[in-house]
Design a protein around this motif. Structure first.
Motif, PDB file in Angstrom:
ATOM      1  N   GLN A 100       0.797  -1.332  -0.016  1.00 36.12           N
ATOM      2  CA  GLN A 100       0.131   0.011  -0.039  1.00 36.12           C
ATOM      3  C   GLN A 100       0.957   1.149   0.028  1.00 36.12           C
ATOM      4  N   ALA A 101       1.919   1.212   0.730  1.00 37.14           N
ATOM      5  CA  ALA A 101       2.887   2.529   0.850  1.00 37.14           C
ATOM      6  C   ALA A 101       3.624   2.575  -0.569  1.00 37.14           C
ATOM      7  N   ARG A 102       3.954   1.603  -1.339  1.00 39.82           N
ATOM      8  CA  ARG A 102       4.621   1.913  -2.788  1.00 39.82           C
ATOM      9  C   ARG A 102       3.634   2.380  -3.581  1.00 39.82           C
ATOM     10  N   MET A 103       2.145   1.687  -3.392  1.00 41.55           N
ATOM     11  CA  MET A 103       1.090   2.291  -4.291  1.00 41.55           C
ATOM     12  C   MET A 103       0.825   3.869  -4.163  1.00 41.55           C
ATOM     13  N   ILE A 104       0.950   4.222  -3.017  1.00 43.02           N
ATOM     14  CA  ILE A 104       0.460   5.543  -2.484  1.00 43.02           C
ATOM     15  C   ILE A 104       1.616   6.601  -3.019  1.00 43.02           C
ATOM     16  N   THR A 105       2.973   5.959  -2.722  1.00 43.14           N
ATOM     17  CA  THR A 105       4.299   6.925  -2.862  1.00 43.14           C
ATOM     18  C   THR A 105       4.403   6.956  -4.371  1.00 43.14           C
ATOM     19  N   GLN A 106       4.232   6.131  -5.279  1.00 42.62           N
ATOM     20  CA  GLN A 106       4.477   6.017  -6.403  1.00 42.62           C
ATOM     21  C   GLN A 106       3.422   6.096  -7.511  1.00 42.62           C
ATOM     22  N   TYR A 107       2.129   5.992  -7.065  1.00 35.50           N
ATOM     23  CA  TYR A 107       0.968   5.836  -8.110  1.00 35.50           C
ATOM     24  C   TYR A 107      -0.168   6.590  -7.411  1.00 35.50           C
ATOM     25  N   GLY A 108      -0.047   7.532  -6.413  1.00 33.37           N
ATOM     26  CA  GLY A 108      -0.949   8.068  -5.724  1.00 33.37           C
ATOM     27  C   GLY A 108      -1.857   8.793  -6.219  1.00 33.37           C
ATOM     28  N   GLY A 109      -1.466   9.386  -7.651  1.00 33.88           N
ATOM     29  CA  GLY A 109      -2.263  10.163  -8.469  1.00 33.88           C
ATOM     30  C   GLY A 109      -3.173   9.451  -9.425  1.00 33.88           C
ATOM     31  N   TRP A 110      -2.865   8.088  -9.404  1.00 34.88           N
ATOM     32  CA  TRP A 110      -3.845   7.179 -10.613  1.00 34.88           C
ATOM     33  C   TRP A 110      -5.190   6.860 -10.003  1.00 34.88           C
ATOM     34  N   ASN A 111      -6.152   6.586 -10.899  1.00 33.02           N
ATOM     35  CA  ASN A 111      -7.329   6.120 -10.485  1.00 33.02           C
ATOM     36  C   ASN A 111      -7.254   4.924  -9.503  1.00 33.02           C
ATOM     37  N   ALA A 112      -8.202   4.907  -8.805  1.00 32.96           N
ATOM     38  CA  ALA A 112      -8.213   3.443  -7.898  1.00 32.96           C
ATOM     39  C   ALA A 112      -8.500   2.292  -8.703  1.00 32.96           C
ATOM     40  N   ASP A 113      -9.112   2.409 -10.053  1.00 39.25           N
ATOM     41  CA  ASP A 113      -9.151   1.167 -10.661  1.00 39.25           C
ATOM     42  C   ASP A 113      -8.281   0.954 -11.536  1.00 39.25           C
ATOM     43  N   HIS A 114      -6.980   1.608 -11.412  1.00 43.34           N
ATOM     44  CA  HIS A 114      -5.833   1.229 -12.143  1.00 43.34           C
ATOM     45  C   HIS A 114      -4.740   0.795 -11.346  1.00 43.34           C
ATOM     46  N   VAL A 115      -4.684   0.800 -10.165  1.00 39.06           N
ATOM     47  CA  VAL A 115      -3.655   0.414  -9.338  1.00 39.06           C
ATOM     48  C   VAL A 115      -4.444  -0.495  -8.245  1.00 39.06           C
ATOM     49  N   LYS A 116      -3.851  -1.675  -7.906  1.00 40.82           N
ATOM     50  CA  LYS A 116      -4.323  -2.482  -7.049  1.00 40.82           C
ATOM     51  C   LYS A 116      -3.238  -3.434  -5.938  1.00 40.82           C
ATOM     52  N   CYS A 117      -3.333  -3.872  -4.986  1.00 37.76           N
ATOM     53  CA  CYS A 117      -2.465  -4.802  -4.142  1.00 37.76           C
ATOM     54  C   CYS A 117      -3.370  -5.928  -3.992  1.00 37.76           C
ATOM     55  N   GLU A 118      -2.817  -7.274  -4.333  1.00 34.63           N
ATOM     56  CA  GLU A 118      -3.545  -8.452  -3.870  1.00 34.63           C
ATOM     57  C   GLU A 118      -2.710  -9.218  -3.524  1.00 34.63           C
ATOM     58  N   ILE A 119      -3.343 -10.412  -2.974  1.00 32.55           N
ATOM     59  CA  ILE A 119      -2.679 -11.454  -2.230  1.00 32.55           C
ATOM     60  C   ILE A 119      -2.099 -12.352  -3.245  1.00 32.55           C
ATOM     61  N   ASP A 120      -1.104 -12.946  -3.265  1.00 34.53           N
ATOM     62  CA  ASP A 120      -0.538 -13.777  -4.325  1.00 34.53           C
ATOM     63  C   ASP A 120      -1.041 -15.343  -3.780  1.00 34.53           C
ATOM     64  N   GLY A 121      -1.878 -15.902  -4.642  1.00 34.54           N
ATOM     65  CA  GLY A 121      -2.542 -17.059  -4.306  1.00 34.54           C
ATOM     66  C   GLY A 121      -3.406 -17.203  -3.247  1.00 34.54           C
ATOM     67  N   THR A 122      -3.575 -18.194  -2.533  1.00 35.05           N
ATOM     68  CA  THR A 122      -4.410 -18.268  -1.340  1.00 35.05           C
ATOM     69  C   THR A 122      -3.622 -17.682  -0.163  1.00 35.05           C
ATOM     70  N   TRP A 123      -4.392 -17.395   0.999  1.00 36.52           N
ATOM     71  CA  TRP A 123      -3.800 -16.857   2.088  1.00 36.52           C
ATOM     72  C   TRP A 123      -3.209 -17.983   2.800  1.00 36.52           C
ATOM     73  N   HIS A 124      -1.756 -17.786   3.440  1.00 37.79           N
ATOM     74  CA  HIS A 124      -0.989 -18.665   4.340  1.00 37.79           C
ATOM     75  C   HIS A 124      -0.117 -17.628   5.360  1.00 37.79           C
ATOM     76  N   PRO A 125       0.458 -18.323   6.190  1.00 39.90           N
ATOM     77  CA  PRO A 125       0.974 -17.580   7.057  1.00 39.90           C
ATOM     78  C   PRO A 125       2.275 -16.659   6.545  1.00 39.90           C
ATOM     79  N   THR A 126       2.961 -17.100   5.514  1.00 46.02           N
ATOM     80  CA  THR A 126       4.058 -16.535   4.983  1.00 46.02           C
ATOM     81  C   THR A 126       3.494 -15.962   3.549  1.00 46.02           C
ATOM     82  N   GLN A 127       2.426 -15.086   3.686  1.00 48.13           N
ATOM     83  CA  GLN A 127       1.790 -14.443   2.700  1.00 48.13           C
ATOM     84  C   GLN A 127       2.480 -13.531   1.902  1.00 48.13           C
ATOM     85  N   THR A 128       2.633 -13.269   0.672  1.00 50.03           N
ATOM     86  CA  THR A 128       3.182 -12.257  -0.254  1.00 50.03           C
ATOM     87  C   THR A 128       2.046 -11.349  -0.862  1.00 50.03           C
ATOM     88  N   TYR A 129       2.344 -10.216  -1.024  1.00 47.61           N
ATOM     89  CA  TYR A 129       1.291  -9.249  -1.936  1.00 47.61           C
ATOM     90  C   TYR A 129       1.850  -8.606  -3.303  1.00 47.61           C
TER      91      TYR A 129
END
Length: 81
Positions: free
Chosen positions: A46-75
């Motif tokens: 989220q921090a990278r999304m805001i600092t680098q793409y803060g002026g973009w439309n919300a429908d053009h930038v997103k953070c998503e979970i990679d695969g299904t959730w697990h304890p060592t999750q990545t985004y």
């Protein structure tokens, strides 16, 4: 320490939501989602999304979970163009 971490996460979430709501540029014609980067923490994504793409439309930038959730999750950060 947990209180500080929670406050930081809450602040970053509020900043992310506010940045997405304030983005007012018109939507461009987009072809598909493109992977940009992978993060160990959702807040870091989220921090990278805001600092680098803060002026973009919300429908053009997103953070998503990679695969299904697990304890060592990545985004992953994606751009739609």
């Amino acid at each position: 320490m947990k209180t500080v971490e929670r406050a930081l996460k809450a602040g970053l979430c509020a900043l992310a939501v506010g940045g997405m709501l304030l983005a007012s540029s018109p939507a461009a014609s987009a072809a598909s989602w493109h992977w940009v980067a992978r993060f160990d923490l959702w807040a870091a994504c989220q921090a990278r999304m805001i600092t680098q793409y803060g002026g973009w439309n919300a429908d053009h930038v997103k953070c998503e979970i990679d695969g299904t959730w697990h304890p060592t999750q990545t985004y992953s950060l994606y751009l739609y163009y």
